[in-house]
Write an enzyme that holds these catalytic residues in place. Structure first.
Site, short mmCIF file in Angstrom:
data_model
loop_
_atom_site.label_atom_id
_atom_site.label_comp_id
_atom_site.label_asym_id
_atom_site.label_seq_id
_atom_site.Cartn_x
_atom_site.Cartn_y
_atom_site.Cartn_z
N LYS A 175 30.81 35.22 38.18
CA LYS A 175 31.92 36.18 38.24
C LYS A 175 32.81 35.95 37.02
CE LYS A 175 35.58 36.03 41.10
NZ LYS A 175 36.51 36.44 42.16
C1 R5P Z 1 40.42 34.54 41.93
O1 R5P Z 1 40.23 33.39 41.57
C2 R5P Z 1 39.83 34.99 43.13
O2 R5P Z 1 38.63 34.31 43.27
C3 R5P Z 1 39.58 36.48 43.31
O3 R5P Z 1 38.61 36.60 44.27
C4 R5P Z 1 39.07 37.22 42.10
O4 R5P Z 1 39.96 37.12 41.04
C5 R5P Z 1 38.75 38.69 42.42
O5 R5P Z 1 39.85 39.34 42.86
P1 R5P Z 1 40.64 40.36 41.96
O6 R5P Z 1 39.80 41.59 41.87
O7 R5P Z 1 41.91 40.62 42.73
O8 R5P Z 1 40.88 39.74 40.62
#
Ligand code: R5P
Length: 262
Positions: A175
């Protein structure tokens, strides 16, 4: 790759099997941000959205207390923690949930943050590698949440560095954030890459972001705030899904989103 690991991976990202994107819905923010806006009461706000995601990423406490036990959505469990937004350097994370507990919770994958270029880079990379040793023994895929040091731009140079390191160490899913020339990042990782949505932006822009990422080779989104902080989260997750899974244009998806609000 064992059959079990492959099976779990395909449940978390079902689009892999048919060449579409997948929607991972992320609600793990509270583990370092506390009562994040939109997640104050996940039982009321999040449960109605679950049927539109392909998998759900969250921390142990919210899973146990807010997610119905008959939930069939594959769970991606955050297993690293150890810092809060009150710390200037947020990289001091370690493995905090055992693989045994993850198995007891019937999860389909585990997620761990690595911080490349940050103060605790070494610690997070070593802990991440040890998690892979353990999780793979039981056929559980590991998602690398890639973060870079706060003095570094979230650009191709640093994001591809962090993502490639995660892939080299054995991550099953990466990710990261979307950036210019994103397809070059995807090309240097040999495992599926998904993008985080980041801070809340206008809905039309978030849909465009999701579209750009998938067009540039991402296997989907792992999106949180741009869904649960949207004016209508339940319509937004459907709009994101239409773009990422069905290939609807962001313009068309936004038009439908807006008309659903009326
Ligand atoms: C951040 O460390 C978290 O793991 C979130 O799950 C990730 O950033 C995804 O969420 P968002 O789309 O709000 O950035």
């Amino acid at each position: 790759m064992s059959w079990g690991l492959n099976n779990r991976l395909n449940r978390v990202l079902p689009g892999l099997a048919n060449g579409t994107g997948s929607v991972m819905f992320a609600i793990d923010h509270g583990y370092f941000m506390g009562p994040t806006s939109g997640l104050e009461n996940p039982k009321d706000t999040i449960v109605p959205l679950l049927s539109y995601g392909d998998s759900l990423m969250l921390a142990r406490g919210i899973l146990q207390s807010c997610i119905p036990q008959d939930c069939s959505l594959p769970i991606v469990l955050r297993v690293s923690s150890g810092n809060s937004i009150l710390n200037e350097d947020m990289s001091n994370e370690e493995l905090c949930v055992s693989t045994e507990d993850a198995i007891r919770l019937n999860v389909s994958a585990v997620a761990f943050s690595i911080y490349v270029g940050a103060e605790y880079e070494h610690q997070t990379l070593v802990e991440f590698s040890k998690l892979i040793n353990e999780a793979h023994r039981y056929g559980i895929p590991v998602l690398a949440v890639t973060a870079v040091g706060k003095q570094m731009n979230r650009d191709l140079r640093y994001l591809s560095l962090a993502s490639r390191i995660a892939a080299e160490l054995g991550a099953d899913i990466i990710k990261t954030y979307y950036c210019e020339d994103f397809s070059r990042l995807v090309n240097v990782c040999h495992v599926p890459v998904v993008i985080a949505g980041g801070k809340k932006i206008p809905e039309a822009d978030a849909l465009q972001l999701a579209y750009n990422a998938v067009s540039d080779g991402a296997s989907g989104v792992d999106m949180g705030r741009n869904i649960f902080q949207a004016e209508s989260p339940v319509d937004m997750i459907q709009a994101v899904r239409s773009v990422v899974v069905e290939g609807v244009s962001p313009k068309e998806a936004y038009k439908k989103y807006k008309s659903a609000l009326k």
